[in-house]
Design a protein around this motif. Sequence first.
Motif, mmCIF file in Angstrom:
data_model
loop_
_atom_site.group_PDB
_atom_site.id
_atom_site.type_symbol
_atom_site.label_atom_id
_atom_site.label_comp_id
_atom_site.label_asym_id
_atom_site.label_seq_id
_atom_site.Cartn_x
_atom_site.Cartn_y
_atom_site.Cartn_z
ATOM 1 N N ASP A 1 70.625 -72.019 -11.978
ATOM 2 C CA ASP A 1 69.359 -71.581 -12.557
ATOM 3 C C ASP A 1 69.520 -70.892 -13.907
ATOM 4 O O ASP A 1 68.694 -71.056 -14.794
ATOM 5 C CB ASP A 1 68.663 -70.615 -11.585
ATOM 6 C CG ASP A 1 68.303 -71.292 -10.274
ATOM 7 O OD1 ASP A 1 67.378 -72.115 -10.280
ATOM 8 O OD2 ASP A 1 68.973 -71.018 -9.256
ATOM 9 N N MET A 2 70.616 -70.104 -14.056
ATOM 10 C CA MET A 2 70.793 -69.347 -15.295
ATOM 11 C C MET A 2 72.269 -69.169 -15.623
ATOM 12 O O MET A 2 73.129 -69.233 -14.745
ATOM 13 C CB MET A 2 70.134 -67.963 -15.180
ATOM 14 C CG MET A 2 68.627 -67.989 -15.056
ATOM 15 S SD MET A 2 67.952 -66.325 -14.862
ATOM 16 C CE MET A 2 68.261 -65.657 -16.480
ATOM 17 N N ALA B 1 61.220 -68.071 -8.862
ATOM 18 C CA ALA B 1 62.220 -67.011 -8.714
ATOM 19 C C ALA B 1 62.920 -66.738 -10.046
ATOM 20 O O ALA B 1 63.194 -65.581 -10.393
ATOM 21 C CB ALA B 1 63.239 -67.399 -7.652
ATOM 22 N N ARG B 2 63.225 -67.805 -10.780
ATOM 23 C CA ARG B 2 63.894 -67.635 -12.081
ATOM 24 C C ARG B 2 63.006 -66.854 -13.036
ATOM 25 O O ARG B 2 63.473 -65.946 -13.745
ATOM 26 C CB ARG B 2 64.248 -69.003 -12.670
ATOM 27 C CG ARG B 2 64.929 -68.927 -14.035
ATOM 28 C CD ARG B 2 65.447 -70.280 -14.488
ATOM 29 N NE ARG B 2 64.434 -71.306 -14.452
ATOM 30 C CZ ARG B 2 63.526 -71.506 -15.413
ATOM 31 N NH1 ARG B 2 63.508 -70.727 -16.475
ATOM 32 N NH2 ARG B 2 62.644 -72.470 -15.304
ATOM 33 N N GLN B 3 61.713 -67.181 -13.072
ATOM 34 C CA GLN B 3 60.784 -66.474 -13.961
ATOM 35 C C GLN B 3 60.664 -65.007 -13.569
ATOM 36 O O GLN B 3 60.637 -64.125 -14.422
ATOM 37 C CB GLN B 3 59.409 -67.141 -13.927
ATOM 38 C CG GLN B 3 58.459 -66.646 -15.016
ATOM 39 C CD GLN B 3 59.014 -66.834 -16.412
ATOM 40 O OE1 GLN B 3 59.457 -67.918 -16.776
ATOM 41 N NE2 GLN B 3 59.019 -65.774 -17.209
ATOM 42 N N GLY C 1 63.524 -65.970 1.230
ATOM 43 C CA GLY C 1 63.726 -67.400 1.437
ATOM 44 C C GLY C 1 64.099 -68.147 0.174
ATOM 45 O O GLY C 1 64.498 -69.311 0.232
ATOM 46 N N HIS C 2 63.976 -67.483 -0.970
ATOM 47 C CA HIS C 2 64.360 -68.084 -2.251
ATOM 48 C C HIS C 2 65.815 -67.718 -2.572
ATOM 49 O O HIS C 2 66.306 -66.668 -2.148
ATOM 50 C CB HIS C 2 63.461 -67.585 -3.391
ATOM 51 C CG HIS C 2 62.046 -68.060 -3.302
ATOM 52 N ND1 HIS C 2 61.517 -68.996 -4.158
ATOM 53 C CD2 HIS C 2 61.049 -67.716 -2.456
ATOM 54 C CE1 HIS C 2 60.249 -69.208 -3.851
ATOM 55 N NE2 HIS C 2 59.932 -68.442 -2.815
ATOM 56 N N SER D 1 67.534 -75.894 -13.025
ATOM 57 C CA SER D 1 67.022 -74.846 -12.137
ATOM 58 C C SER D 1 66.083 -75.438 -11.090
ATOM 59 O O SER D 1 65.174 -76.195 -11.420
ATOM 60 C CB SER D 1 66.277 -73.780 -12.948
ATOM 61 O OG SER D 1 65.697 -72.824 -12.089
ATOM 62 N N ALA D 2 66.318 -75.062 -9.830
ATOM 63 C CA ALA D 2 65.525 -75.629 -8.736
ATOM 64 C C ALA D 2 64.400 -74.705 -8.277
ATOM 65 O O ALA D 2 63.596 -75.089 -7.435
ATOM 66 C CB ALA D 2 66.448 -75.936 -7.549
ATOM 67 N N ASP D 3 64.341 -73.495 -8.834
ATOM 68 C CA ASP D 3 63.340 -72.529 -8.366
ATOM 69 C C ASP D 3 62.724 -71.803 -9.556
ATOM 70 O O ASP D 3 63.167 -70.716 -9.946
ATOM 71 C CB ASP D 3 63.993 -71.531 -7.397
ATOM 72 C CG ASP D 3 62.974 -70.733 -6.597
ATOM 73 O OD1 ASP D 3 61.884 -70.475 -7.124
ATOM 74 O OD2 ASP D 3 63.289 -70.366 -5.447
#
Length: 242
Positions: free
Chosen positions: A72-73, A216-218, A21-22, A211-213
Amino acid sequence: DSAPASDEAVTSTSDAADLTGHTLMIYCGAGMTKPFQEIADSFKSATGCEMNVTYANAGQIQSQITTSEEGDMFIAGSAEELKPVESYVSESRALVKHIPVLAVQSGNPKNITSLSGLAAEGVSLIIGDADSTPIGKIAKKALSVAGILDKVQIAASTATAPQMATAIAAGEADAAIIWKENCDAEGVEIVDNSGLDDYIKTIPAASLICSADHDARQAFLDYLNSGEARENWTMYGYELAE
């Protein structure tokens, strides 16, 4: 159940978070498409996180980040490529080295042994676009320092490094200054001791403030440090950053 092969294997797959879902939106330099897509696919398989990756040259990506203010990146071809968007970068980590090389057609029919050989009569060169690609900037600087920028015969300039390897293999030019990993194409070989050692760059993984998440990014940043992701880079000829 068989025991995992190593602690790194646990970190990269078994302990992966469920991110169904991410979605992560990532920009990546076009020259790194092959290894990065495999890394993104592996992360998606392990976590369920959708990976929306845009591959383009640095100039195109910088413009997209500043215009859309989304993502995000940014996996950039060199740390210098982060400067035009530094106000959008929250942190940056070194991933692997980006090594420029002098590439020629297999068999080196023009017997090019160094950068200076590019100025010889009848030798045509292809370089990256110096305004929008890291490898193009490197080529222009290296030729300038060697004192031959105004002496070389440039057949064409291209938007991405892989296009240059394809052109060399097709005989459209005699030589090119490109990234080492793009020389895996059939019909291309590397000239040793080309004098490009001073131009080795480091590929960074930059996190963006838009970044909105975060979770997930981490998780993906952690995955980039795993043995699995590192092995993927080295398989494509990259050297790990110290």
